[in-house]
Design a protein around this motif. Sequence first.
Motif: not given
Length: 122
Positions: A51-53, A57-58, A63-64, A70-74
């Motif tokens: 998974f490229y950052l 890739g976002q 979706s992964f 996991i439902d947070k920005n960081e």
Amino acid sequence: MKLKINEKPFLPEGRHVVKITEVEEGRSENKDIPFINCRMENENGFVNQRFYLSEPGQPILASFLKAIGIDKNEVDSKELKGKVLSIEVEERSYEDAEGKGKTIKQATHFETAGKADISDKF
């Protein structure tokens, strides 16, 4: 000659419920883009997925993360190990930076694994 195999085979193409068993951080060989590599496996085999950052890739990473709950920005990449999800394994062909054709197995179409799908077998 005796052959000793210490590795599972690659997962065949199709849908699989898997557990994330390893997470490694790295940088791409050609463009120096940071990535995480997740090994996802079950009793039948495994697949590795990078998974490229990067900006492109976002959405894939989002979706992964949603599929593993996991439902947070960081998020710390260490939190991914042990999570279970449903993936589709497919082959993809592309040209590398040197113009050589390559074919890889990849995980796509990430979905939440149903409670009935989760097993302690892997």
